[in-house]
Every structure is written in structure tokens, then in C-alpha cells.
Design a protein around this motif. Structure first.
Motif, short mmCIF file in Angstrom:
data_model
loop_
_atom_site.label_atom_id
_atom_site.label_comp_id
_atom_site.label_asym_id
_atom_site.label_seq_id
_atom_site.Cartn_x
_atom_site.Cartn_y
_atom_site.Cartn_z
N CYS A 1 -39.59 27.57 -74.53
CA CYS A 1 -38.78 26.86 -75.50
C CYS A 1 -37.73 27.88 -75.94
CB CYS A 1 -39.69 26.44 -76.65
SG CYS A 1 -38.90 25.57 -78.00
N ASP B 1 -45.00 21.83 -75.46
CA ASP B 1 -43.77 21.02 -75.45
C ASP B 1 -43.54 20.26 -76.76
OD1 ASP B 1 -45.83 19.23 -74.93
OD2 ASP B 1 -45.22 18.81 -72.87
N TYR C 1 -36.52 22.79 -73.92
CA TYR C 1 -37.84 23.08 -73.37
C TYR C 1 -37.78 23.03 -71.85
CZ TYR C 1 -42.75 22.68 -72.09
OH TYR C 1 -43.97 22.90 -71.52
N ASN D 1 -38.33 16.09 -73.42
CA ASN D 1 -39.66 16.29 -72.81
C ASN D 1 -40.62 15.15 -73.15
OD1 ASN D 1 -41.64 17.08 -74.96
ND2 ASN D 1 -40.21 18.76 -75.30
N MET E 1 -41.34 12.72 -70.10
CA MET E 1 -42.19 13.06 -68.96
C MET E 1 -43.19 11.94 -68.67
SD MET E 1 -43.59 16.94 -68.92
CE MET E 1 -42.48 17.82 -70.00
#
Lengths: 287, 359
Positions: free
Chosen positions: B146, B240, B255, B324, B327
Motif C-alpha cells: 500500500c 487490502d 494498493y 481492490n 477483485m
């Protein structure tokens, strides 16, 4: 009718009971747990007796942690005495009303939570903190100074926290000092420095010893200050013990480390008691 | 790109709870609601602050929260006390496995959690507990880098950014210190498994991590994103979801999963075997898994949840702001699943002690 002996026993019973239940028994539990293996997921495996936890204490890695902690605690103690003793001396020279006010000022930081005081140092010392930002704005430095997450920060934090203990302990000794002894020393031709070294210091040594042992013992076992101000770079005995119980879940090894710390503290407190006893015996003889 | 202010969203959430409380009329409360109070053990700030009030309004069951900072901390307490005093525990998957091995967890009664159907099929087939026999997944995600795009040159994409950083990053990085994730970074940087049990490889990772230590600003498991926001750190080892807390305050934060791969961790909900109110504990898990509560929880904690219905109901603006979160389960499963390492756990914690105390 109760005999003095019986009433003394009755009066002491609650205190002794308290100590036995909440000091002696827990210490014994810690001691016994140090002789077993840890369970896989924490806890203690009471089927597996071992002395390995004590053998592990002399692993150079942990010896170094111990020596490092002792060094940091010693530096902290010396600095705290160098700052606290003169301050206590100065307070005894003030008028009685001013003395009370000054002592309250010395104790004032204790009114704030220890964690908050330690976090305040983080605000002051970090790379973008008040000190670095101020110095950069003033053009004194161009790159921030590494003030936080090192031994300097840890020692600073410890000295800051424990100086009041030295002031209070030294003040208690200095305030009891018989002024006529200082006058007598001067009348007999001793210089100020000689009077201090030969009269004032020896007579107030018990106070200095009490304050020093306090600071040393509190410093060597401290884990909050090294954790927050050391950022993991400064690992002290207290952190090692804390980690064994809360992170590594190796309670038996944590127990062995705790026994080591308790032993060190007992030796120091015993030594201090001897110093105080001798000093009082000596001053008693002169009086 | 809409930049949603974190506080504004919290206010929105608070308003939603208010509405929820008004809607939950006494008639809506099931008559056969399990009685008694349950105790939930969760990480501090890992569920909406008013979740338990809303749970009580919906089910009539009183619940109390106790917080822990790390898995290790709550495991210490639970192992010492045989799980007494807790009904539902939030712990990461390897620790749920440990609770199961110690018989401190109760079997999950699927009949009492109909909302299990809301999970992604993948969420019920994770290696640590296929079929959710003793745990129910709460959130899942990855561990990676990060960083502040405005403070870091180029785009770091390797564990090397942490393990052997360029001069510009030295003293400006933090790493997680909890054993699984600290060692995980060491293992992955060397091409090993995050669940490595070979003593020689554990030692190799230890040496690499000790060498990396001198370049760290600090180890940090809880405040690393604030250090990123303040600029004290430029690049941090982070989960994350926690990186999202940084992104919420500074949109220059990004990230990335290192190219060597990382772990897929899962945080789970476990009913303790010591619970005297297992029906209420199951009802709580069912409540969390419902579509609307699941969506609200996900928005609040900003971690991905394996709750398909909830994830699909999320505001697309949120996904744009926190990339993120987008995902997919397939992308998550491309990473290595973190599982309990059994006996090797002793070596893990000893190794981390050695790393922490090495000069």
C-alpha cells in the motif's frame, strides 16, 4: 484483653493475606509454568516437563536483549538522577509554600494517562512532527532528524516519565537533612563542593538509592515506551515477556523470562535496603 | 471519479440505522427469538458500530461486543478460559482451524443459517474449512503493498520493495509484525509457500527478514495507514481492506499485489463450543450474512466480503474509489490460501521472536 503480640498479628493479617494471595501465589504459578512445554496453539502442555525454557534464557540472542535493557535502564536512571536530584535540592531551598506548589508541579504529569503522554512524544518527535517541522521551517535543518523509533526516543520517554520519582525520593531525604550540619561544615572551613560531597550527598544517599532503584526497575520492565517510541527497533525485556504471552503464546518461556526479571528486581531492592540500613546506622551514630 | 468522504458515509450509515430501528416494529420481532445475551469477540472497528443495536432491533437478542487487537490476543484468552464468556468469535482462518483442533468451536448448523446461500460458492469451499463445518467466512482479501503514488518513484510490484528497498524508501516503510503475515512476506519474496513448514526455509526467511529490518521505519499492524496519510511512511505492508482506510483519506494511495503472489486470507465467524446460547449465536451469523446487512457491513469496513448478494448490491462509485474491492473470487483464489500450519506454528512464533529481537 489482647497482648501486643496478638494485636500485632491481627493487624498484619489482612496485609499479609493480601500479599500471599495476590503476590506470592501468582509468582509461584509463574514459576511452575516455566517448567513445562508450550501447547501448539498456546496454553501449557502439563504432560511435558522441561527445563529448556531456562536453558533458552542464556541463548546469546536473549542475553543481548537483557543486557540491552539493563543498559537502557541504567542510562535512564543516571539521567533521571542528574535531572531529578538538583531539582529536588532547588525545591528544598524554596519557601515552604512554594515547595508544595513545586512538588505538585513535579507530579502534575501523573494526572495524565501514561499512554497519552507517550503518544504526545510521538506527535513531537516523528518525521513530520512539531520538532522536525519547526526546525525545517526555521531553516535549521533541511532533512528531518531521526528522532523517533530509536533508542534515543525510548530513553527520552523513560527519563521523562520517571524523573518525578527521583525528585520525590530525593526531596524526602533532602527535606529531612539537618541544616545545622551544613552550617557546621561551613564553619569548619569546608568549601561548598566539599560540604555537598562529604555531608549532603552521603546523608541523602538513601533517597537517591530509592529513586534510582525505582527508575531502574520500572524502566527495565517497561514495554509500552519501547513499543511505541522504539517502533520495534528497540526491544526490551518487558517487550519480550509481553510478546511471549500475547503474540507468540509461549507462556512457559514468558514465565521463565518473568522469573529472571523478578530475580533482578529482588537483588536490586535488597541492595537498596542494605544501603538505606547502613546509611541510617551511620547517621544515627553521628547524631 | 466520485471521492466519497469517509465521515459522510458513516453519517449515511447512521441515518440508515435510524431508519432500520423505526421500521423494526415489535411485531416484526420473531416470537420464538432465542433468549439470553450473547458475547461477540471481534477486532476493534471491524464491524459497524451500531451492528449489535440493529441486530437487537431485528431479532430481540441482546449482544455485547468485546474487542481484540490481534488473533493471537484473543486466542490467548480463549485457550486460557476454554472459550467461556464468548459466543461468536471473529478470527482469521488458521486460528479458526486451531479452535476446531482444540475442540473450542461448535459445529455450524446450516439449517439455522439460511443466509449461507448468499455466499459465493467459492466462499464455502476454502481449504481451511470446505463446507463451512466449524466456521463461516466474514471477510476475505489479500496482503500486499500500500503506497503513496506521489511519494514513491515508479510503481512497486514486488516484495523486494519491502525486503530490499531502494535508497529512497529506506526508513520510510513499515511491515506487519503478526507472525503469519511477517513470515508470509519473507516466504513469498523467496518464492516459498505462505504455509511453509520446512525448517530450513523458515530459517532462510528469518535471515531475509532480519536483513530487511534495518530499512524499516517500524513494524506496524494497526496504524500503518495513518503513517501513510501523514507522509511518515511512503510504502507499507498492508491488508487490502486496511489500505482502503488510507485511500479514503488520500486518493494518491494505491494498493498492489506483488508479482510473486501473496496469500488469500479469510476472517471467519466461529461459534464457541462453550456458548450456552448457540441458537442466538447462529442467528447473529445469519443476520450478518443477510443481503442488506452484509452490504452495509461491507461499505462500513471496506473489506471484501464473500457475501455475493451484498457485493453485487454495492454502489459502483465505491468500487471505483477503492479498486481492490473489485477483485473477483477467481482473482482472490489465484493467490495462495492461508491455512493452519499445525506443529510448525511453534517454529513460526519462535522465529518471529528471534526476528523482533535481532539487532
Amino acid at each position: 484483653m489482647t497482648s501486643p503480640r496478638l494485636s500485632r498479628t491481627i493487624l498484619m493479617a489482612p496485609g499479609l493475606g493480601w500479599l500471599a494471595l495476590f503476590l506470592l501465589v501468582p509468582c509461584l504459578l509463574v514459576f511452575f509454568n516455566a517448567f513445562y512445554e508450550r501447547g501448539i496453539y498456546g496454553g501449557v502442555d502439563y504432560d511435558a516437563f522441561t527445563t529448556e525454557n531456562f536453558a533458552r534464557l542464556i541463548d546469546p540472542l536473549y542475553v543481548e536483549v537483557f543486557l540491552g535493557s539493563a543498559r537502557i535502564a541504567l542510562i535512564t536512571t543516571v539521567l533521571a538522577v542528574l535531572i531529578g536530584y538538583p531539582a529536588a535540592y532547588a525545591i528544598t531551598l524554596a519557601s515552604p509554600g512554594a515547595q508544595t506548589r513545586l512538588l505538585i508541579l513535579a507530579m502534575l504529569p501523573f494526572w495524565t494517562n501514561y499512554l497519552i503522554r507517550t503518544y504526545a512524544w510521538m506527535v513531537l518527535l516523528n518525521r513530520t512532527g512539531l520538532i522536525n517541522a519547526g526546525l525545517i521551517d526555521a531553516g535549521v535543518i533541511t532533512e528531518p532528524l531521526p528522532l523517533l523509533y530509536n533508542e534515543f526516543a525510548v530513553i527520552l520517554g523513560l527519563v521523562y516519565s520517571y524523573v518525578p520519582f527521583v525528585i520525590l525520593a530525593a526531596y524526602a531525604s533532602l527535606a529531612r537533612l539537618d541544616r545545622s550540619l551544613i552550617e557546621a561544615s561551613a564553619d569548619l572551613g569546608a568549601s561548598g563542593a566539599r560540604t555537598f560531597l562529604k555531608v549532603v550527598l552521603p546523608l541523602t544517599l538513601p533517597g537517591v538509592a530509592a529513586g534510582s532503584v525505582f527508575v531502574f526497575v520500572l524502566s527495565i520492565g517497561n514495554f509500552i515506551t519501547p513499543d511505541l517510541l522504539g517502533g520495534g527497533h528497540v526491544q526490551m525485556l518487558g517487550n519480550l515477556i509481553y510478546d511471549q504471552f500475547l503474540t507468540a503464546r509461549d507462556w512457559p518461556f514468558g514465565a521463565a523470562l518473568s522469573m529472571l526479571l523478578i530475580a533482578v528486581m529482588m537483588v536490586l531492592l535488597f541492595t537498596q535496603a542494605v544501603v538505606v540500613h547502613r546509611a541510617s546506622a551511620r547517621s544515627g551514630g553521628r547524631a | 471519479m466520485a471521492f466519497i468522504d469517509h465521515k459522510a458515509r458513516l453519517l449515511g450509515a447512521a441515518a440508515a440505522i435510524g431508519a432500520g430501528l423505526l421500521l423494526a416494529s415489535p411485531a416484526a420481532i420473531a416470537q420464538d427469538a432465542p433468549k439470553g445475551k450473547i458475547v461477540i469477540g471481534n477486532w476493534d472497528g471491524y464491524m459497524p458500530p451500531d451492528l449489535l443495536e440493529r441486530f437487537k432491533a431485528a431479532t430481540g437478542i441482546e449482544a455485547e461486543l468485546t474487542v481484540h487487537a490481534t488473533n493471537e490476543e484473543v486466542m490467548g484468552k480463549v485457550v486460557a478460559g476454554g472459550g467461556k464468556g464468548y459466543d461468536v468469535l471473529f478470527v482469521s482462518a488458521p486460528f479458526a482451524q486451531a479452535l476446531n483442533a482444540l475442540k473450542l468451536s461448535a459445529p455450524i448448523d446450516h439449517a439455522k443459517i439460511p443466509n449461507l446461500a448468499n455466499l459465493y460458492p467459492e466462499g464455502s469451499q476454502l481449504k481451511y474449512d470446505p463446507g463451512n463445518t466449524f466456521s463461516v467466512p466474514y471477510a476475505w482479501g489479500t496482503t500486499g503493498l500500500c503506497y503513496r503514488t506521489d511519494l514513491v518513484e515508479g510503481s512497486p510490484d514486488s516484495w523486494a520493495a519491502l525486503m530490499t528497498p531502494p535508497d529512497a524508501l529506506k526508513g520510510k516503510i513499515t511491515m506487519l509484525a503478526t507472525d503469519r503475515w511477517l513470515l508470509g512476506a519473507g516466504f513469498k519474496s523467496l518464492g516459498f509457500s505462505v504455509n511453509e513448514t520446512d525448517p530450513a526455509k523458515i530459517d532462510q526467511a528469518r535471515d531475509a527478514l532480519i536483513a530487511a529490518k534495518k530499512n524499516l521505519l517500524s513494524y506496524d499492524d494497526t496504524t500503518f495507514y495513518s503513517k501513510l496519510v501523514s507522509g511518515e511512511a511512503s510504502l507499507v505492508h498492508a491488508w487490502d481492506g486496511w489500505c482502503n482506510y488510507g485511500i479514503a483519506e488520500n486518493k494518491d494511495i494505491k494498493y498492489v499485489i506483488p508479482k510473486e503472489g501473496t496469500d488469500l486470507w479469510t476472517d471467519t465467524m466461529v461459534v464457541t463450543s462453550a456458548s450456552e446460547n448457540k441458537d442466538a449465536a447462529h442467528a447473529f451469523i445469519d443476520f450478518v450474512l443477510s443481503e442488506d446487512v452484509g452490504k452495509w457491513v461491507t461499505e462500513n469496513i471496506m473489506y471484501k466480503t464473500p457475501n455475493k448478494k451484498a457485493m453485487e448490491a454495492l454502489d459502483p462509485a465505491l468500487l471505483e474509489q477503492f479498486p481492490n474491492m473489485k477483485m473477483t473470487p477467481a482473482e482472490l483464489l489465484a493467490q495462495e490460501q492461508m491455512v493452519d500450519v499445525g506443529q510448525a506454528q511453534k517454529a513460526y512464533s519462535r522465529t518471529v521472536t528471534e526476528i523482533m529481537n535481532a539487532k
